[in-house]
Write a protein that holds these residues in place. Sequence first.
Motif, PDB file in Angstrom:
ATOM      1  N   ARG A 182       0.582  13.700   9.340  1.00  0.00           N
ATOM      2  CA  ARG A 182      -0.536  14.245  10.525  1.00  0.00           C
ATOM      3  C   ARG A 182      -0.966  15.874  10.164  1.00  0.00           C
ATOM      4  O   ARG A 182      -2.287  15.868  10.368  1.00  0.00           O
ATOM      5  N   ALA A 183      -0.247  16.503   9.520  1.00  0.00           N
ATOM      6  CA  ALA A 183      -1.054  17.736   9.279  1.00  0.00           C
ATOM      7  C   ALA A 183      -2.211  17.571   8.337  1.00  0.00           C
ATOM      8  O   ALA A 183      -3.164  18.064   8.300  1.00  0.00           O
TER       9      ALA A 183
ATOM     10  N   SER B  62      -4.892  16.544  10.132  1.00  0.00           N
ATOM     11  CA  SER B  62      -5.498  17.648  10.895  1.00  0.00           C
ATOM     12  C   SER B  62      -6.097  18.777  10.598  1.00  0.00           C
ATOM     13  O   SER B  62      -7.108  19.335  10.902  1.00  0.00           O
ATOM     14  N   ASN B  63      -5.347  19.539   9.292  1.00  0.00           N
ATOM     15  CA  ASN B  63      -5.909  20.406   8.600  1.00  0.00           C
ATOM     16  C   ASN B  63      -5.512  20.449   7.027  1.00  0.00           C
ATOM     17  O   ASN B  63      -4.593  21.029   6.968  1.00  0.00           O
TER      18      ASN B  63
ATOM     19  N   ASN C 176      -6.428  22.237   4.622  1.00  0.00           N
ATOM     20  CA  ASN C 176      -6.090  23.403   4.056  1.00  0.00           C
ATOM     21  C   ASN C 176      -4.727  24.294   4.388  1.00  0.00           C
ATOM     22  O   ASN C 176      -3.887  24.564   3.637  1.00  0.00           O
ATOM     23  N   MET C 177      -4.311  23.995   5.748  1.00  0.00           N
ATOM     24  CA  MET C 177      -3.036  24.478   6.290  1.00  0.00           C
ATOM     25  C   MET C 177      -2.074  23.742   5.609  1.00  0.00           C
ATOM     26  O   MET C 177      -0.921  24.120   5.075  1.00  0.00           O
TER      27      MET C 177
ATOM     28  N   MET D 265      -8.183  27.916   9.966  1.00  0.00           N
ATOM     29  CA  MET D 265      -7.633  27.526   8.944  1.00  0.00           C
ATOM     30  C   MET D 265      -6.255  27.375   8.693  1.00  0.00           C
ATOM     31  O   MET D 265      -5.739  26.611   7.992  1.00  0.00           O
TER      32      MET D 265
ATOM     33  N   SER E 224      -4.686  19.915  16.198  1.00  0.00           N
ATOM     34  CA  SER E 224      -4.065  18.627  16.866  1.00  0.00           C
ATOM     35  C   SER E 224      -2.649  18.610  17.055  1.00  0.00           C
ATOM     36  O   SER E 224      -2.067  17.573  17.807  1.00  0.00           O
ATOM     37  N   MET E 225      -1.971  19.336  16.357  1.00  0.00           N
ATOM     38  CA  MET E 225      -0.456  19.660  16.534  1.00  0.00           C
ATOM     39  C   MET E 225       0.104  20.616  17.524  1.00  0.00           C
ATOM     40  O   MET E 225      -0.555  21.702  17.619  1.00  0.00           O
TER      41      MET E 225
END
Lengths: 315, 264
Positions: A175-176, A179-180, A182-183, B91, B96-97
């Motif tokens: 999920r991460a 979602s992002n 880079n993160m 960043m 969404s979490m």
Amino acid sequence: MSGFLNALPGAVSQGLIWGIMAIGVYITYKILDIADLTVDGSLCTGGAVFVMLFTNGINLWAAMLAALLAGMLAGLVTGLLHTVCGIPAILSGILTQLALYSINMAIMGMKATVAININQEGVLDKLLVSLRFVQGSKGGFPFYRHPIFVVGIFTAGLIAVLYWFFGRELGAALRATGSNPNMARAQGINTDFCKVLGLMLSNGLVALCGALLCQYSSANEIKVGQGAIVIGLAAVIIGEVLLGKVFRNFALKLLSVSIGAILYYVVLQAVLQMGLDANYLKLLSAIVVAVFLTIPNWKGKYFGKSSRKEAAENA
Amino acid sequence: MLEIKNIWKTFNANTVNEKVALKGVSLTLNDGEFVTVIGGNGAGKSTLMNAVAGVYPVDRGSITINGADVTDLPEHKRAPYIGRVFQDPMMGTAASMQIEENLALAARRGQTRGLKAGITKMEREEYRELLKILDLGLEERMTSKVGLLSGGQRQALTLLMATLRKPKLLLLDEHTAALDPKTAAKVLDTTERIVQKDKLTTLMITHNMKDAIVHGDRLIMMYDGRVAIDVSGQEKKKLTVETLLEMFNKVSGSDEADDKLLLS
């Protein structure tokens, strides 16, 4: 009207089965943020693997497992094309889909249709779902063989497993990644691995849906997956637009995808009952998806505009 | 702790847009050292930091963290050593979490992620206590999506995530630049507290010369892809913006430079 009501159980059954594919599409489109076009091919792959194994006397569950694995393999190929070869995700999917046409034909022995002979004794009994079972008691079939019941339970189990998985460390990493990225990388998540895993999972489910569809219609056709991605997206988007506000829990979101697929088929059935030529269905599907994809964008745009205007007036 | 040896990085090599961003940078950070980095636009500050984080490979040279050569490791494999906060508040967190899910992801930085629970009850209690330190009321909103938070709140959360598992090296890439002055001061204050508490080896880029002087125990200035000034100890404590500018003019050999630096 009565014609529509009679057709309703069939439409709901079909919607439920396609809902499994739509849940696969949800994993790539919503969770990983990838529009994966592999599904048009992998749906047929699932059916092809299943029908060839099953008609050659392999156990139904083993054949379904094989279909699942074949779908995952297709997802793996798309994933590797995207991550290792650096091809944009959408193009990777198109390439795999195209290649799968030949592969699906080869699996089916270069025949465009392979049928399951349900009139042969004992065959129908073995199937998990079939159009025949839709008749229910009228056709002499018990309720627990009805596709709505069988696929309903199947879907519930599937949602439970996925809910569990996406709550795990690995599922959260997936999920991460969507979602992002880079993160995700900054937290030590191998985003490439997660993308490949997600694509495999998704296409595995899509192929499983293909195996169920093949049983339902007692045959697998090479064309079965044509436009499948659009149906999947339609289900995801209809579910989200109609139920997104109420269903916040992840399991309920997956359920809303399945409901979206059912609604899609019910609406389709209604339109067909109204006398539309079935050949217009693809056009209709495309319009439905285009409209539902537009709504949230325009909402945001015009809502944004009005709020900016208000702010300007208040200033 | 961090040892950078003669690293070079060229972007768009052999094109009209060719830019040699790092020209043989060498830098060694001792354990627990807090280094601030300043320099004008295009001086190579962010490139240096991204090279250390592994966002892209360097052309030449080596990077060693805590004795391990990480030069050829991809970004996610360097993550076990490094905590990062980015300039862009969007960043560093997954919008969404949920807040607690983001923290749980950060708590597993550098670990193999398997089929264990993504977040446990015990962790939730721990995070609640940690969020109180930020003093933003986030401990009451742990299941809110991070996308609902303001830029300052997201940066503070990212900072907490970066230091949740004590990193060997903390990289702060102008992490207050996108915030309003008041929020920026608060986030910087929190940074100082966390870095002091855990004695973190830290590399902090800033555009604000005053911040660079006030914080940290060593200051480096980059110019044209090189480390131009390196001040520490008593000398750093005595620095003022004026003396820093003077030093910079000597290095760059131009007066225009201070406008560029001040305005950037």
